[in-house]
Design a protein around this motif. Structure first.
Motif, PDB file in Angstrom:
ATOM      1  N   LEU A 196      13.237  -3.862  31.694  1.00  7.90           N
ATOM      2  CA  LEU A 196      12.036  -4.607  31.328  1.00  7.90           C
ATOM      3  C   LEU A 196      12.082  -4.902  29.836  1.00  7.90           C
ATOM      4  O   LEU A 196      12.306  -4.000  29.029  1.00  7.90           O
ATOM      5  CB  LEU A 196      10.767  -3.807  31.657  1.00  7.90           C
ATOM      6  N   ASN A 197      11.867  -6.172  29.479  1.00 10.86           N
ATOM      7  CA  ASN A 197      11.880  -6.541  28.063  1.00 10.86           C
ATOM      8  C   ASN A 197      10.720  -7.475  27.751  1.00 10.86           C
ATOM      9  O   ASN A 197       9.868  -7.748  28.612  1.00 10.86           O
ATOM     10  CB  ASN A 197      13.220  -7.172  27.674  1.00 10.86           C
ATOM     11  N   LEU A 198      10.690  -7.975  26.528  1.00 10.53           N
ATOM     12  CA  LEU A 198       9.588  -8.822  26.088  1.00 10.53           C
ATOM     13  C   LEU A 198       9.494 -10.095  26.924  1.00 10.53           C
ATOM     14  O   LEU A 198       8.395 -10.625  27.145  1.00 10.53           O
ATOM     15  CB  LEU A 198       9.773  -9.171  24.605  1.00 10.53           C
ATOM     16  N   GLY A 199      10.603 -10.588  27.393  1.00 10.02           N
ATOM     17  CA  GLY A 199      10.585 -11.779  28.239  1.00 10.02           C
ATOM     18  C   GLY A 199       9.853 -11.538  29.545  1.00 10.02           C
ATOM     19  O   GLY A 199       9.101 -12.401  30.031  1.00 10.02           O
ATOM     20  N   HIS A 200      10.064 -10.350  30.136  1.00  4.75           N
ATOM     21  CA  HIS A 200       9.344 -10.026  31.370  1.00  4.75           C
ATOM     22  C   HIS A 200       7.836  -9.953  31.109  1.00  4.75           C
ATOM     23  O   HIS A 200       7.027 -10.388  31.939  1.00  4.75           O
ATOM     24  CB  HIS A 200       9.835  -8.692  31.930  1.00  4.75           C
ATOM     25  N   LEU A 201       7.452  -9.373  29.963  1.00  2.31           N
ATOM     26  CA  LEU A 201       6.034  -9.286  29.618  1.00  2.31           C
ATOM     27  C   LEU A 201       5.426 -10.680  29.486  1.00  2.31           C
ATOM     28  O   LEU A 201       4.361 -10.964  30.063  1.00  2.31           O
ATOM     29  CB  LEU A 201       5.869  -8.511  28.307  1.00  2.31           C
ATOM     30  N   LYS A 202       6.092 -11.560  28.742  1.00  6.41           N
ATOM     31  CA  LYS A 202       5.555 -12.904  28.542  1.00  6.41           C
ATOM     32  C   LYS A 202       5.470 -13.670  29.865  1.00  6.41           C
ATOM     33  O   LYS A 202       4.495 -14.377  30.121  1.00  6.41           O
ATOM     34  CB  LYS A 202       6.418 -13.667  27.540  1.00  6.41           C
ATOM     35  N   GLY A 203       6.485 -13.494  30.710  1.00  7.94           N
ATOM     36  CA  GLY A 203       6.453 -14.166  32.009  1.00  7.94           C
ATOM     37  C   GLY A 203       5.312 -13.666  32.874  1.00  7.94           C
ATOM     38  O   GLY A 203       4.632 -14.456  33.555  1.00  7.94           O
ATOM     39  N   THR A 204       5.071 -12.346  32.860  1.00 11.37           N
ATOM     40  CA  THR A 204       3.978 -11.772  33.659  1.00 11.37           C
ATOM     41  C   THR A 204       2.635 -12.284  33.166  1.00 11.37           C
ATOM     42  O   THR A 204       1.764 -12.671  33.962  1.00 11.37           O
ATOM     43  CB  THR A 204       4.012 -10.234  33.577  1.00 11.37           C
ATOM     44  N   VAL A 205       2.443 -12.293  31.846  1.00 10.91           N
ATOM     45  CA  VAL A 205       1.170 -12.736  31.273  1.00 10.91           C
ATOM     46  C   VAL A 205       0.925 -14.215  31.577  1.00 10.91           C
ATOM     47  O   VAL A 205      -0.184 -14.612  31.978  1.00 10.91           O
ATOM     48  CB  VAL A 205       1.152 -12.475  29.752  1.00 10.91           C
ATOM     49  N   GLU A 206       1.942 -15.049  31.419  1.00 10.49           N
ATOM     50  CA  GLU A 206       1.769 -16.475  31.695  1.00 10.49           C
ATOM     51  C   GLU A 206       1.460 -16.715  33.171  1.00 10.49           C
ATOM     52  O   GLU A 206       0.619 -17.549  33.514  1.00 10.49           O
ATOM     53  CB  GLU A 206       3.020 -17.251  31.274  1.00 10.49           C
ATOM     54  N   HIS A 207       2.137 -15.980  34.055  1.00 13.06           N
ATOM     55  CA  HIS A 207       1.872 -16.111  35.489  1.00 13.06           C
ATOM     56  C   HIS A 207       0.415 -15.765  35.785  1.00 13.06           C
ATOM     57  O   HIS A 207      -0.271 -16.480  36.536  1.00 13.06           O
ATOM     58  CB  HIS A 207       2.808 -15.185  36.274  1.00 13.06           C
ATOM     59  N   PHE A 208      -0.075 -14.682  35.192  1.00 16.19           N
ATOM     60  CA  PHE A 208      -1.451 -14.261  35.420  1.00 16.19           C
ATOM     61  C   PHE A 208      -2.429 -15.321  34.920  1.00 16.19           C
ATOM     62  O   PHE A 208      -3.368 -15.722  35.627  1.00 16.19           O
ATOM     63  CB  PHE A 208      -1.714 -12.929  34.720  1.00 16.19           C
ATOM     64  N   LEU A 209      -2.229 -15.797  33.692  1.00 18.62           N
ATOM     65  CA  LEU A 209      -3.180 -16.730  33.097  1.00 18.62           C
ATOM     66  C   LEU A 209      -3.217 -18.058  33.842  1.00 18.62           C
ATOM     67  O   LEU A 209      -4.295 -18.646  34.017  1.00 18.62           O
ATOM     68  CB  LEU A 209      -2.836 -16.950  31.623  1.00 18.62           C
ATOM     69  N   LYS A 210      -2.080 -18.530  34.322  1.00 15.80           N
ATOM     70  CA  LYS A 210      -2.065 -19.811  35.026  1.00 15.80           C
ATOM     71  C   LYS A 210      -2.664 -19.686  36.420  1.00 15.80           C
ATOM     72  O   LYS A 210      -3.215 -20.657  36.953  1.00 15.80           O
ATOM     73  CB  LYS A 210      -0.637 -20.363  35.089  1.00 15.80           C
TER      74      LYS A 210
END
Length: 641
Positions: free
Chosen positions: A294-308
């Motif tokens: 798990l890295n920063l890219g996974h975090l950003k992808g998870t957050v963007e998925h949630f927000l959209k």
């Protein structure tokens, strides 16, 4: 009613043809008494059932008084039996046994009796009063039981009937509930486990779970961000300030890999206004796995998925560097929604110190965490402009919202949300109706809004760039005041701290403020020292000492000598006078705004002394009506804070 035997023995004795102490008493004609009815036959010679105070020419006998008492008792019994409420029973008691009642008034006839019979009258009257008072108590108890049974019957509800409101509305789920459910469902579909059990997610937490295990020791400055409702004197128990404590509890029970989402209610000592509440709701997520997975890219992808999924696929998302004590690196996330940028959540990679505190090896385990407020998303989604509306339980407000979070969601995401009424005042009432000013604005129908949308879409040739983020924060947001130290002492636990009382001209008296100056000043140097106090900061606990404000100082870097000196106001400046900077004339921010918008982080980098030791902001002097403020020994070209 039950008869008190001793009382009636006295009356029967008084009514029998016998001689007592030489006084002959005639018998009373036929007398009958039962628990429900009492019948008294009045002798033909009796024309009244009461005794007159004016009958002073004749002498009464015990027989006459006994007959009168029996008549009053019969009337009392009849009325008391007919009483249907406790209040009626009390009125009857007062009527017969009160100071002006006939039973008490009989005592006034004592002067008409022979001297030998006067003591007998008191015995008879007292016995009758005791019996009637007992009868009152008994009857009141019976009536109380009857009234309770009657009330239970009148309020009886047949729970087998269908739950259909007589008003034609079955009610709505609360918008906070549906918003929380929507957010949690997004993460559940990603494989996250929900943690809501009261044992796993308690609202009363320990200091360790809420702060220390999250890389916030007692003297950590990050605690300044949150004022806490403590429940014990030693501050060991509190109402939790965030749901991050749930993550710590789960780390003690689960082993990575893990994915959890923790919704819940939290508490902070905020001033209540349109955007702040002492009670609100948070949702936090935690994902841990083997280091490297798990890295920063996974975090950003998870957050963007949630927000959209939460706000629609066409939103723009941006990440900004920030600071949280339990994540490193940390970021705050903004979305461009409905024409403006909004700060919606914070996130970051889990700090290695947090993992170590939980007994995990940060060389083997890593992951990310994120958290956000439910109220913020509900207000954005439903266009609510006052957080207090959520807690009023006004049905007119609640009936505006859908029963389920996905009801009408597709229309909303497609931009076809039913038009809310607009007003020239920018306000709506609890019914969602516009509150207009002097000139009412015509409200468009939904079809008209959709037609306008179609027209505007056709006229657009290219997408507008989002506007810049909101407003500049400058020195005018700080409420800096001239103060004087009136008292100072050593902090009991902090070996680097002084505790001071500083007068800044407030009616409530001096402020208590802690400062870390023991390495730079002696205690005897402090009392009488004139200082500048940053006054609009929230009270914070420094090693247990409640510090309300901050003293401004000029500070050299360690490599340059490490000197720290007070910024002093000029001699003629009055205590309590506000420090100003020419060209920056705004109103001071509230204590909450200072914290929430991280204003100190934006302002302090531009505070420093110039070559003459004058304190400046962006090169402009901090001044009072008496002149500029200067470092104590004119310490030049160093930061101020």
């Amino acid at each position: 009613m039950r008869i008190v035997q001793n009382a009636w023995l006295l009356l029967l004795t008084a009514a029998s043809p016998t001689t007592i102490n030489g006084f002959t008493i005639n018998p009373t004609p036929s007398l009958a008494f039962s628990t429900t009815t009492t019948t008294t036959t009045t002798p033909p010679t009796m024309t009244t059932t009461s005794l007159s105070m004016s009958d002073t020419e004749s002498t009464l006998s015990i027989d006459d008084i006994s007959q009168t008492l029996l008549t009053h008792k019969a009337d009392f019994t009849t009325k008391m039996t007919a009483a249907t409420t406790v209040q009626e029973a009390e009125l009857i008691r007062v009527e017969y046994l009160g100071k002006k009642g006939p039973i008490t008034q009989v005592m006034s006839s004592m002067r008409l009796l022979p001297n030998d019979d006067k003591p007998k009258l008191g015995q008879v009257v007292n016995a009758i009063k005791s019996e009637l008072e007992a009868a009152v108590v008994l009857r009141k108890e019976e009536l109380e039981i009857t009234e309770i049974e009657r009330q239970m019957e009148n309020e009886r509800v047949d729970v087998t009937l269908p739950g259909i409101s007589k008003l034609g509305s079955t009610g709505h789920r609360h918008p906070l509930s549906t918003t929380m459910e929507k957010a949690v469902d997004i993460f559940v579909k990603l494989g996250y486990d929900t943690v809501t059990d009261c044992e796993e997610s308690p609202e009363i937490e320990s200091d360790y779970m809420c702060f220390e295990a999250l890389n916030c020791p007692k003297d950590h400055p990050a605690r300044d961000m949150q004022d806490t409702f403590y429940l014990t004197e030693d501050m060991g128990k509190m109402l939790r300030t965030h749901t991050s404590a749930v993550q710590i509890r789960q780390l003690g029970k689960r082993t990575p890999p893990l994915r959890i989402v923790a919704p819940g209610r939290v508490y902070r000592k905020d001033d209540i206004d349109a955007t702040h509440s002492m009670i609100f709701h948070q949702i936090e997520i935690l994902a841990l796995d083997e280091r490297g997975k798990l890295n920063l890219g996974h975090l950003k992808g998870t957050v963007e998925h949630f927000l959209k999924n939460m706000l629609g696929p066409n939103i723009e998302v941006r990440f900004r560097g920030s600071y949280f004590p339990f994540t490193e690196p940390s970021m705050e996330v903004d979305v461009y929604f409905n024409g403006k940028w909004l700060e919606v959540l914070g996130c970051g990679m889990v700090d290695p110190n947090v993992l170590e505190m939980a007994g995990l090896d940060p060389q083997k385990v890593s992951g990310f965490a994120a958290g956000f407020g439910v109220e913020r998303f509900a207000m954005v989604t439903h266009e609510i402009n006052d957080i207090r509306e959520f807690y009023k339980n006004d049905r007119r407000f609640l009936d505006q919202f859908p029963h389920f979070y996905d009801q009408g969601l597709t229309s909303m995401l497609d931009g076809k949300m039913p038009a809310r009424p607009k007003s020239d005042t920018g306000r709506v009432n609890a019914l969602g109706e516009a509150i207009q000013g002097d000139d009412d604005e015509q409200v468009k129908t939904t079809s008209e809004v959709e037609a306008d949308d179609d027209t505007s879409k056709k006229s657009k040739k290219k997408k507008k760039a989002p506007p810049a983020a909101a407003g500049a924060i400058d020195i005018s947001k700080l409420d800096m005041r001239v103060g004087v130290i009136t008292k100072a002492w050593h902090h009991e636990e902090g070996d680097k701290l002084f505790c001071e009382e500083i007068d800044i001209g407030e009616e409530t008296g001096p402020r208590q403020i802690a400062s870390g100056l023991r390495a730079h000043y002696d205690l005897e140097d402090l009392v009488g020292q004139r200082v500048i106090v940053l006054a609009n900061l929230k009270t914070r606990k420094l090693m247990g000492f409640p510090s309300h404000g901050m003293v401004l100082c000029a500070a050299q870097e360690e490599g340059d000598g490490g000197k720290v000196e007070f910024i002093e106001p000029p001699v003629g400046a009055k205590v309590g006078e506000r420090i100003v900077v020419e060209g920056f004339d705004g109103e001071p921010a509230t204590e909450n705004q200072i914290v929430k918008k991280k204003m100190l982080n934006a302002i302090f980098p531009d505070l420093s002394t110039d070559s003459n030791g004058v304190a400046t902001y962006k090169g402009v002097a901090l001044s009072t009506s008496a002149g500029p403020c200067v470092a104590q020994n004119q310490l030049p070209n160093v930061p101020v804070g």
